[in-house]
Motif scaffolding. Structure first.
Motif, PDB file in Angstrom:
ATOM      1  N   ALA A 138       0.770  -1.281  -0.006  1.00  0.00           N
ATOM      2  CA  ALA A 138       0.094  -0.091  -0.196  1.00  0.00           C
ATOM      3  C   ALA A 138       0.749   1.168   0.069  1.00  0.00           C
ATOM      4  O   ALA A 138       0.378   2.098  -0.546  1.00  0.00           O
ATOM      5  CB  ALA A 138      -1.014  -0.129   1.190  1.00  0.00           C
ATOM      6  N   ALA A 139       2.150   1.092   0.487  1.00  0.00           N
ATOM      7  CA  ALA A 139       2.882   2.161   0.548  1.00  0.00           C
ATOM      8  C   ALA A 139       3.825   2.460  -0.499  1.00  0.00           C
ATOM      9  O   ALA A 139       4.831   3.270  -0.679  1.00  0.00           O
ATOM     10  CB  ALA A 139       3.937   2.315   1.826  1.00  0.00           C
ATOM     11  N   GLY A 140       3.607   1.641  -1.780  1.00  0.00           N
ATOM     12  CA  GLY A 140       4.504   1.740  -2.814  1.00  0.00           C
ATOM     13  C   GLY A 140       5.734   0.965  -3.153  1.00  0.00           C
ATOM     14  O   GLY A 140       6.145   0.917  -3.956  1.00  0.00           O
ATOM     15  N   ALA A 141       5.797   0.092  -2.246  1.00  0.00           N
ATOM     16  CA  ALA A 141       6.880  -0.861  -2.150  1.00  0.00           C
ATOM     17  C   ALA A 141       6.587  -2.184  -3.075  1.00  0.00           C
ATOM     18  O   ALA A 141       5.470  -2.552  -3.262  1.00  0.00           O
ATOM     19  CB  ALA A 141       7.247  -1.408  -0.775  1.00  0.00           C
ATOM     20  N   ARG A 142       7.726  -2.662  -3.621  1.00  0.00           N
ATOM     21  CA  ARG A 142       7.536  -4.004  -4.290  1.00  0.00           C
ATOM     22  C   ARG A 142       7.686  -4.959  -3.298  1.00  0.00           C
ATOM     23  O   ARG A 142       8.548  -5.011  -2.331  1.00  0.00           O
ATOM     24  CB  ARG A 142       8.812  -4.252  -5.484  1.00  0.00           C
ATOM     25  N   THR A 143       6.809  -6.062  -3.417  1.00  0.00           N
ATOM     26  CA  THR A 143       6.660  -6.897  -2.439  1.00  0.00           C
ATOM     27  C   THR A 143       6.481  -8.229  -3.217  1.00  0.00           C
ATOM     28  O   THR A 143       5.704  -8.310  -4.411  1.00  0.00           O
ATOM     29  CB  THR A 143       5.488  -6.762  -1.418  1.00  0.00           C
ATOM     30  N   ALA A 144       7.022  -9.702  -2.612  1.00  0.00           N
ATOM     31  CA  ALA A 144       7.014 -10.742  -3.175  1.00  0.00           C
ATOM     32  C   ALA A 144       6.840 -11.835  -2.232  1.00  0.00           C
ATOM     33  O   ALA A 144       7.460 -11.689  -1.241  1.00  0.00           O
ATOM     34  CB  ALA A 144       7.903 -11.084  -4.382  1.00  0.00           C
ATOM     35  N   VAL A 145       6.625 -13.025  -2.530  1.00  0.00           N
ATOM     36  CA  VAL A 145       6.671 -14.117  -1.739  1.00  0.00           C
ATOM     37  C   VAL A 145       7.338 -15.381  -2.475  1.00  0.00           C
ATOM     38  O   VAL A 145       6.751 -15.795  -3.374  1.00  0.00           O
ATOM     39  CB  VAL A 145       5.340 -14.487  -0.884  1.00  0.00           C
ATOM     40  N   VAL A 146       8.193 -16.026  -1.877  1.00  0.00           N
ATOM     41  CA  VAL A 146       8.727 -17.459  -2.225  1.00  0.00           C
ATOM     42  C   VAL A 146       8.193 -18.249  -1.157  1.00  0.00           C
ATOM     43  O   VAL A 146       8.343 -18.376  -0.054  1.00  0.00           O
ATOM     44  CB  VAL A 146      10.158 -17.344  -2.154  1.00  0.00           C
ATOM     45  N   THR A 147       7.574 -19.484  -1.861  1.00  0.00           N
ATOM     46  CA  THR A 147       6.671 -20.520  -1.283  1.00  0.00           C
ATOM     47  C   THR A 147       7.776 -21.771  -1.228  1.00  0.00           C
ATOM     48  O   THR A 147       7.809 -22.164  -2.664  1.00  0.00           O
ATOM     49  CB  THR A 147       5.325 -20.823  -1.562  1.00  0.00           C
ATOM     50  N   ALA A 148       8.116 -22.435  -0.434  1.00  0.00           N
ATOM     51  CA  ALA A 148       9.114 -23.481  -0.573  1.00  0.00           C
ATOM     52  C   ALA A 148       8.428 -24.941  -1.004  1.00  0.00           C
ATOM     53  O   ALA A 148       8.821 -25.476  -2.010  1.00  0.00           O
ATOM     54  CB  ALA A 148       9.883 -23.952   1.007  1.00  0.00           C
ATOM     55  N   THR A 149       7.028 -25.044  -0.496  1.00  0.00           N
ATOM     56  CA  THR A 149       6.549 -26.412  -0.746  1.00  0.00           C
ATOM     57  C   THR A 149       5.153 -26.071  -1.784  1.00  0.00           C
ATOM     58  O   THR A 149       4.664 -25.232  -1.891  1.00  0.00           O
ATOM     59  CB  THR A 149       6.137 -27.007   0.281  1.00  0.00           C
ATOM     60  N   TRP A 150       4.782 -27.361  -2.363  1.00  0.00           N
ATOM     61  CA  TRP A 150       3.585 -27.470  -3.299  1.00  0.00           C
ATOM     62  C   TRP A 150       3.954 -27.136  -4.728  1.00  0.00           C
ATOM     63  O   TRP A 150       4.833 -26.273  -5.012  1.00  0.00           O
ATOM     64  CB  TRP A 150       2.436 -26.629  -2.717  1.00  0.00           C
ATOM     65  N   ALA A 151       3.397 -27.825  -5.447  1.00  0.00           N
ATOM     66  CA  ALA A 151       3.798 -27.642  -7.026  1.00  0.00           C
ATOM     67  C   ALA A 151       2.941 -26.655  -7.593  1.00  0.00           C
ATOM     68  O   ALA A 151       1.679 -26.370  -6.986  1.00  0.00           O
ATOM     69  CB  ALA A 151       3.514 -28.903  -7.709  1.00  0.00           C
ATOM     70  N   ALA A 152       3.181 -26.022  -8.787  1.00  0.00           N
ATOM     71  CA  ALA A 152       2.435 -24.816  -9.336  1.00  0.00           C
ATOM     72  C   ALA A 152       1.124 -25.133  -9.831  1.00  0.00           C
ATOM     73  O   ALA A 152       0.052 -24.231  -9.939  1.00  0.00           O
ATOM     74  CB  ALA A 152       3.395 -24.106 -10.530  1.00  0.00           C
ATOM     75  N   ASP A 153       0.910 -26.488 -10.136  1.00  0.00           N
ATOM     76  CA  ASP A 153      -0.418 -26.805 -10.884  1.00  0.00           C
ATOM     77  C   ASP A 153      -1.342 -27.336  -9.803  1.00  0.00           C
ATOM     78  O   ASP A 153      -2.361 -28.141 -10.187  1.00  0.00           O
ATOM     79  CB  ASP A 153      -0.168 -27.586 -12.184  1.00  0.00           C
ATOM     80  N   THR A 154      -1.296 -27.229  -8.466  1.00  0.00           N
ATOM     81  CA  THR A 154      -1.998 -27.742  -7.604  1.00  0.00           C
ATOM     82  C   THR A 154      -3.175 -26.794  -7.067  1.00  0.00           C
ATOM     83  O   THR A 154      -2.950 -25.513  -7.307  1.00  0.00           O
ATOM     84  CB  THR A 154      -1.306 -28.191  -6.178  1.00  0.00           C
ATOM     85  N   GLN A 155      -4.087 -27.087  -6.289  1.00  0.00           N
ATOM     86  CA  GLN A 155      -5.111 -26.302  -5.725  1.00  0.00           C
ATOM     87  C   GLN A 155      -4.536 -25.097  -4.746  1.00  0.00           C
ATOM     88  O   GLN A 155      -4.921 -24.048  -4.608  1.00  0.00           O
ATOM     89  CB  GLN A 155      -6.292 -26.870  -5.064  1.00  0.00           C
ATOM     90  N   ARG A 156      -3.565 -25.684  -3.955  1.00  0.00           N
ATOM     91  CA  ARG A 156      -3.092 -24.676  -3.255  1.00  0.00           C
ATOM     92  C   ARG A 156      -2.258 -23.583  -3.659  1.00  0.00           C
ATOM     93  O   ARG A 156      -2.444 -22.593  -3.087  1.00  0.00           O
ATOM     94  CB  ARG A 156      -1.999 -25.521  -2.023  1.00  0.00           C
TER      95      ARG A 156
END
Length: 281
Positions: A29-47
């Protein structure tokens, strides 16, 4: 005053929203770039699809997934090894690539206990993140995955001892609950202006809501209880080995008396004010 760009690294989809959803929303909201890296679960799953929705709500971009299997859910990444069994050098290299691509000012991850539940994937994510944050700034480590980049600090998402009783009263006692002495917390962040976004992101993990995990417990709480329990986020600041510390990274200014000579960092008591975001104290 520039708002620091923030990269969060967590073990499972939903950890980002539960542990640092307010800080992520606040920085975005303050204009920063933000991102998240998630260690587990595959990209084609519901999670993974639920994670994408949660990150959209928080303003944290697209999912960035290492793609390993959850230690307790083999089908989370079919054909891939469990994160806790993966070669350490391989996992660190993968995360270093994301750090060098995103070039964060600060990072956020689990504390050394792995947060309240002490899940082994959380603990391993902490270890891999601490190693990767340092290795990313060393040019002779992993030269093929981008130019060196070192964040100023890593913030460890945690809970002080004083916060645990209220949480246990509502979410129920666990076999083990891990927290730290209050004096070790170096950033106490009021995210109440962003609590709706945080809760919406938590509830976007619908499969966890449906199976009665913590997001499901939160779904059944009245709004005032949600705010009381989840509108504060706590962190322990871990300095970079070489970068100059900034007092405007995660929360702006740390006010309080100067630390007495010889007093350990974790014993310093400070009150944290979120000045750069314009939020109420």
């Amino acid at each position: 005053m520039a708002v620091p760009n923030l990269l969060a690294v967590f073990a499972h989809p939903d950890d980002e929203s539960l542990s640092a959803g307010g800080v992520l929303a606040r920085h975005a909201a303050a204009g920063a770039r933000t991102a998240v890296v998630t260690a587990t679960w595959a990209a084609d799953t519901q999670r993974a699809a639920e994670l994408a929705e949660a990150l959209h709500i928080l303003g944290a971009g697209r999912p960035r997934m290492l793609g390993y299997a959850d230690a307790r859910v083999p089908h989370s990444a079919p054909g891939r090894m469990r994160f806790c069994d993966a070669p350490l050098d391989e996992a660190v290299r993968r995360l270093v690539k994301h750090i060098r691509e995103f070039r964060p000012d600060v990072m956020v991850t689990h504390d050394a206990y792995g947060g309240l539940p002490g899940h082994r994937d959380h603990v391993h994510t902490h270890r891999v993140t601490m190693l990767a944050a340092q290795a990313a700034g060393l040019e002779q480590f992993y030269p093929g995955v981008g130019a060196p980049w070192e964040p100023h600090a890593v913030y460890l998402a945690t809970h002080p001892h004083s916060a645990v009783p209220a949480l246990k009263d509502v979410i129920g006692a666990r076999k083990a609950v891990y927290s730290v002495p209050d004096g070790q917390v170096t950033a106490t962040v009021d995210v109440s202006p962003w609590i709706r976004q945080k809760i919406a992101a938590v509830l976007a993990h619908r499969s966890e809501v449906e199976r009665g995990a913590l997001p499901g417990v939160i779904a059944g709480l009245p709004p005032d209880t949600r705010k009381r329990l989840f509108a504060t986020e706590w962190f322990i600041r871990h300095d970079s080995t070489t970068a100059v510390a900034s007092q405007t990274e995660l929360t702006a200014l740390l006010r309080g008396p100067a630390r007495e000579e010889g007093t350990p960092r974790h014993q310093r008591q400070v009150s944290v004010h979120l000045l750069w975001c314009g939020g109420s104290e």
